[in-house]
Design a protein around this motif. Structure first.
Motif, PDB file in Angstrom:
ATOM      1  N   VAL A  92       0.849  -1.240  -0.085  1.00 53.53           N
ATOM      2  CA  VAL A  92      -0.101   0.070  -0.008  1.00 53.53           C
ATOM      3  C   VAL A  92       0.943   1.167   0.092  1.00 53.53           C
ATOM      4  N   GLY A  93       0.032   2.426  -0.344  1.00 49.27           N
ATOM      5  CA  GLY A  93       0.966   3.640  -0.285  1.00 49.27           C
ATOM      6  C   GLY A  93       0.951   4.415   0.989  1.00 49.27           C
ATOM      7  N   ILE A  94       1.621   5.302   1.153  1.00 52.34           N
ATOM      8  CA  ILE A  94       1.898   6.052   2.386  1.00 52.34           C
ATOM      9  C   ILE A  94       0.723   6.573   2.753  1.00 52.34           C
ATOM     10  N   ASP A  95      -0.392   6.814   2.246  1.00 49.27           N
ATOM     11  CA  ASP A  95      -1.461   7.322   2.674  1.00 49.27           C
ATOM     12  C   ASP A  95      -2.235   6.366   3.671  1.00 49.27           C
ATOM     13  N   VAL A  96      -2.182   4.952   3.367  1.00 45.50           N
ATOM     14  CA  VAL A  96      -2.898   4.195   4.224  1.00 45.50           C
ATOM     15  C   VAL A  96      -1.905   3.746   5.325  1.00 45.50           C
ATOM     16  N   ILE A  97      -0.926   3.752   5.186  1.00 48.26           N
ATOM     17  CA  ILE A  97       0.067   3.710   6.302  1.00 48.26           C
ATOM     18  C   ILE A  97      -0.076   5.027   7.205  1.00 48.26           C
TER      19      ILE A  97
END
Length: 201
Positions: free
Chosen positions: A105-110
């Motif tokens: 996943v991308g940084i947004d989900v993290i």
């Protein structure tokens, strides 16, 4: 699952997983008081076993009752754990927060996961503090009531003309309603006092 999650004792975590119909192997980390205070990731042996590298390519799902059970902090430990899960092709599902974090996943989900971890910690600490505060207040009130009753009890059996109820209420610093509830009817106490007095004569 792990111990030391404020607001989420292991029993509650087990209950949440069971209610969600989760089956399969359970990984349960126990932690000493020193481990919890020092936030020692080395104590999370079961988590390490769950995330050990594998050559299998089949997708997996790791389910936790709350994102906070997954890591000891919302920074390096959570990020490292999500990275290790992703390398196993595992999707992390956090029930309480409604999070689903698939591998890659991308940084947004993290970032969302990290924010949820922090929000949960703050919320559970507030609830824990409120609970402890309420318990302490209740204990203080019970102590005050016990002291008031101790003052009122020897006066309760005296004749009303000698010791009016209002005067007992004033001396004890507690309502007459509470006195009646705790000590019963004055007439009964007065009769007992009279009998005791006669027996001593």
């Amino acid at each position: 699952m792990r111990e030391g999650v404020v607001g989420w004792p292991v029993e509650r975590q087990i209950e949440a997983l069971a209610e969600a119909g989760i089956t399969g192997p359970l990984y349960h980390d126990t932690m000493s008081r020193a481990d919890k205070r020092g936030r020692r990731t080395s104590a999370l042996i079961e988590r390490e076993a769950m995330l050990r590298p594998t050559s299998r390519q089949a997708p997996e799902i790791i389910v936790v009752a709350t994102i906070r059970a997954l890591a000891l902090n919302s920074g390096p430990d959570l990020l490292g754990t999500l990275k290790a899960a992703g390398e196993r092709h595992a999707t992390v599902r956090a029930l309480a927060e409604g999070l689903e974090i698939p591998p890659g996943v991308g940084i947004d989900v993290i970032t969302t996961a990290a924010l949820a971890w922090d929000k949960g910690r703050r919320g559970d600490q507030t609830v824990d503090a409120r609970t402890k505060g309420a318990a302490a207040a209740a204990a203080r009130a019970a102590e005050r009531r016990a002291k008031a009753i101790a003052i009122a009890r020897p006066l309760w059996g005296l004749p009303s003309e000698e010791m009016p109820s209002a005067e007992i209420e004033r001396r004890a610093g507690i309502s007459i309603t509470t006195l009646y509830r705790e000590l019963g009817r004055r007439t009964a106490a007065q009769r007992r006092a009279e009998r005791k007095e006669r027996n001593h004569v």
